[in-house]
Design a protein around this motif. Structure first.
Motif, PDB file in Angstrom:
ATOM      1  N   PRO A  94     -46.792 -20.486  24.187  1.00  0.00           N
ATOM      2  CA  PRO A  94     -46.734 -21.002  25.421  1.00  0.00           C
ATOM      3  C   PRO A  94     -45.792 -20.733  26.142  1.00  0.00           C
ATOM      4  CG  PRO A  94     -46.173 -22.953  22.912  1.00  0.00           C
ATOM      5  CD  PRO A  94     -46.951 -20.773  22.759  1.00  0.00           C
ATOM      6  N   GLU A 119     -43.841 -22.650  29.557  1.00  0.00           N
ATOM      7  CA  GLU A 119     -44.302 -23.028  30.550  1.00  0.00           C
ATOM      8  C   GLU A 119     -43.729 -22.593  32.290  1.00  0.00           C
ATOM      9  OE1 GLU A 119     -41.850 -26.069  31.590  1.00  0.00           O
ATOM     10  OE2 GLU A 119     -42.736 -27.283  33.150  1.00  0.00           O
ATOM     11  N   GLN A 156     -52.004 -27.762  24.385  1.00  0.00           N
ATOM     12  CA  GLN A 156     -50.718 -28.631  23.545  1.00  0.00           C
ATOM     13  C   GLN A 156     -50.128 -29.388  24.727  1.00  0.00           C
ATOM     14  OE1 GLN A 156     -47.251 -26.873  23.743  1.00  0.00           O
ATOM     15  NE2 GLN A 156     -46.350 -25.839  22.290  1.00  0.00           N
ATOM     16  N   ASN A 195     -41.364 -17.614  15.195  1.00  0.00           N
ATOM     17  CA  ASN A 195     -42.320 -16.811  16.053  1.00  0.00           C
ATOM     18  C   ASN A 195     -40.407 -16.919  16.907  1.00  0.00           C
ATOM     19  OD1 ASN A 195     -41.563 -19.076  19.067  1.00  0.00           O
ATOM     20  ND2 ASN A 195     -42.182 -17.284  19.056  1.00  0.00           N
ATOM     21  N   ARG A 245     -41.319 -14.563  24.759  1.00  0.00           N
ATOM     22  CA  ARG A 245     -40.870 -13.885  25.899  1.00  0.00           C
ATOM     23  C   ARG A 245     -40.913 -12.442  25.840  1.00  0.00           C
ATOM     24  NH1 ARG A 245     -35.286 -15.083  25.207  1.00  0.00           N
ATOM     25  NH2 ARG A 245     -36.476 -15.433  23.010  1.00  0.00           N
TER      26      ARG A 245
HETATM   27  C1  LIG Z   1     -40.248 -20.445  29.790  1.00  0.00           C
HETATM   28  C2  LIG Z   1     -40.623 -20.592  28.965  1.00  0.00           C
HETATM   29  C3  LIG Z   1     -41.350 -21.451  28.773  1.00  0.00           C
HETATM   30  C4  LIG Z   1     -42.203 -22.367  27.170  1.00  0.00           C
HETATM   31  N1  LIG Z   1     -42.706 -22.861  27.071  1.00  0.00           N
HETATM   32  C5  LIG Z   1     -42.972 -23.874  25.632  1.00  0.00           C
HETATM   33  C6  LIG Z   1     -44.375 -24.862  26.408  1.00  0.00           C
HETATM   34  O1  LIG Z   1     -44.958 -24.882  27.304  1.00  0.00           O
HETATM   35  N2  LIG Z   1     -44.496 -24.823  24.891  1.00  0.00           N
HETATM   36  C7  LIG Z   1     -44.134 -24.598  23.485  1.00  0.00           C
HETATM   37  O2  LIG Z   1     -44.391 -24.753  22.470  1.00  0.00           O
HETATM   38  N3  LIG Z   1     -43.071 -23.438  23.766  1.00  0.00           N
HETATM   39  C8  LIG Z   1     -42.621 -23.244  25.029  1.00  0.00           C
HETATM   40  N4  LIG Z   1     -41.359 -22.182  25.062  1.00  0.00           N
HETATM   41  C9  LIG Z   1     -41.125 -21.781  24.173  1.00  0.00           C
HETATM   42  C10 LIG Z   1     -42.013 -20.124  23.388  1.00  0.00           C
HETATM   43  O3  LIG Z   1     -43.354 -20.773  22.941  1.00  0.00           O
HETATM   44  C11 LIG Z   1     -41.199 -19.470  22.277  1.00  0.00           C
HETATM   45  O4  LIG Z   1     -40.987 -20.111  21.434  1.00  0.00           O
HETATM   46  C12 LIG Z   1     -39.587 -19.129  21.981  1.00  0.00           C
HETATM   47  O5  LIG Z   1     -40.367 -18.098  23.650  1.00  0.00           O
HETATM   48  C13 LIG Z   1     -39.605 -17.864  21.432  1.00  0.00           C
HETATM   49  O6  LIG Z   1     -40.279 -16.928  21.499  1.00  0.00           O
HETATM   50  P1  LIG Z   1     -40.233 -15.621  22.341  1.00  0.00           P
HETATM   51  O7  LIG Z   1     -38.007 -14.860  21.403  1.00  0.00           O
HETATM   52  O8  LIG Z   1     -41.284 -14.508  21.381  1.00  0.00           O
HETATM   53  O9  LIG Z   1     -39.953 -15.622  22.908  1.00  0.00           O
HETATM   54  C14 LIG Z   1     -40.711 -21.834  25.923  1.00  0.00           C
HETATM   55  C15 LIG Z   1     -40.431 -20.617  26.148  1.00  0.00           C
HETATM   56  C16 LIG Z   1     -39.801 -19.660  27.762  1.00  0.00           C
HETATM   57  C17 LIG Z   1     -38.902 -19.108  27.227  1.00  0.00           C
END
Ligand SMILES: Cc1cc2nc3c(=O)[nH]c(=O)nc-3n(C[C@H](O)[C@H](O)[C@H](O)COP(=O)(O)O)c2cc1C
Length: 343
Positions: free
Chosen positions: A7, A9, A68, A200, A225
């Motif tokens: 997810p 946002e 969520q 994650n 990301r």
């Molecule tokens: C811009 C942005 C928005 C995010 N929005 C949410 C969200 O709505 N809900 C959530 O559980 N995590 C959210 N996250 C966290 C991501 O789901 C994820 O846990 C985090 O980016 C680490 O994973 P990655 O290294 O693969 O990006 C967000 C992260 C980013 C960068």
């Protein structure tokens, strides 16, 4: 291997989920968080965040989408979860990881990790309220200031009846600063089915994925990301684990996806035209140097026709001898072929 699209946002919305699941490799998506205070949200809010409710809560290519919720009031979380289920939600995901100040100030997201009891009571309220056949999952970080509460939070989450736990392997205070602490997550593995645990954070490559799985001993992956920076990363990981040969997508293929994204994007507000495309390019720049070239040419554009012209120019630029490896045609890229079929 089960891989979720994280997810995000303001980033991973309906069109992005559609595009990424059309490309493939993702077994699940999770919506951006829906903020729950103390009221029952109107139906339109659920449809706004999860347009897939219109088609059985799956993307058009058939990938389930979990809804969520983020909040701290167990009763309100429970009643909104029930509302989501009544509208067709296939599973509920509970956010205990959000680091945003505004969210934490009102006692939501990662600040709840300071209080494992509270996390447990929210999970319990939601679990008890929704039908037993609807999974209730939680997404957490390792902790807030420190990872001291990590084991206790995980224990409360499962004791309260959660089906799965996803761990973004960093504390709130660690933010998004590398590394992610995959080995730290291992502490909670004992006795839990591997399919109940998703790791994650900072999984940018196939090698990262293999290391994260090995170090955490978790059974599943979530990409955020990292999926935006390398859209076929899930396909690459699955191919490696299956021992298949996979030809990763090249910029020319990614550019095709980007054009589709722009065509489908909401153009109702002139001021915001192309914003989501620019946002995606900012992630893609990490993997594809050509994304930087395109980003530079469109970053100041807001007008639809100017934007379309810039995309067409980039297409011509690619067609006019931009160094694309000739031994691989675009149609071959992204294909998974078994080792046997190429050897
Ligand atoms: C811009 C942005 C928005 C995010 N929005 C949410 C969200 O709505 N809900 C959530 O559980 N995590 C959210 N996250 C966290 C991501 O789901 C994820 O846990 C985090 O980016 C680490 O994973 P990655 O290294 O693969 O990006 C967000 C992260 C980013 C960068």
């Amino acid at each position: 291997m089960h891989i979720s699209l994280a997810p995000m946002e303001g980033v991973v919305d309906y069109p992005m989920r559609l595009l990424m699941t059309e490309l493939g490799g993702y077994d699940r998506c999770v919506t951006e968080f829906i903020r729950v205070t103390d009221v029952l949200l109107p139906d339109r809010v659920f449809f706004r965040y999860c347009a897939e409710l219109e088609h059985g809560c799956h993307t058009l290519s058939g990938t389930p989408v979990h809804i969520q919720l983020l909040g701290s009031d167990p009763d309100a979380m429970a009643s909104n979860a029930c509302r989501a289920v009544s509208l067709g939600a296939v599973a509920i995901d509970l956010n205990f990881g959000c680091p945003a100040k505004t969210v934490n100030k009102s006692n939501g997201g990662s600040i709840l990790l300071r209080n494992p009891e509270r996390v447990g009571s929210i999970v319990r309220a939601v679990r008890d309220a929704v039908p037993a056949n609807v999974p209730v999952n939680a997404k957490i970080r390792l902790g807030y200031e420190s990872d001291e509460t990590f084991e206790e939070v995980a224990e409360k989450v499962f004791a309260a009846g959660a089906n799965e736990l996803c761990v973004h392997a960093r504390t709130k205070v660690q933010g998004y600063k590398p590394p992610a602490y995959w080995p730290r997550a291992r502490a909670i593995v004992g006795g839990k089915p591997q399919a109940a645990l998703t790791i994650n954070g900072e999984i940018w490559s196939v090698d990262d994925a293999l290391t994260a799985l090995q170090q955490s001993r978790f059974g599943r992956l979530m990409l955020g990301r990292t999926a935006l920076a390398r859209p076929d990363l899930a396909l690459q990981i699955k191919a490696r684990l299956a021992g298949d040969v996979y030809l990763p997508l090249q910029w020319v293929d990614i550019f095709g996806l980007l054009q589709t994204q722009f065509k489908r994007s909401d153009k109702s507000s002139a001021r915001h035209i192309g914003n989501r495309t620019k946002q995606w390019l900012a992630y893609l720049k990490r993997t594809y140097p050509e994304a930087e070239i395109l980003f530079t040419s469109i970053k100041r554009l807001h007008d639809e026709s100017a934007f379309s012209r810039a995309l067409t120019e980039h297409e011509r630029f690619l067609a006019s001898g931009f160094p694309v490896p000739t031994e691989i045609t675009p149609s071959q890229r992204g294909e998974i072929r078994s080792v046997a079929s190429v050897s």
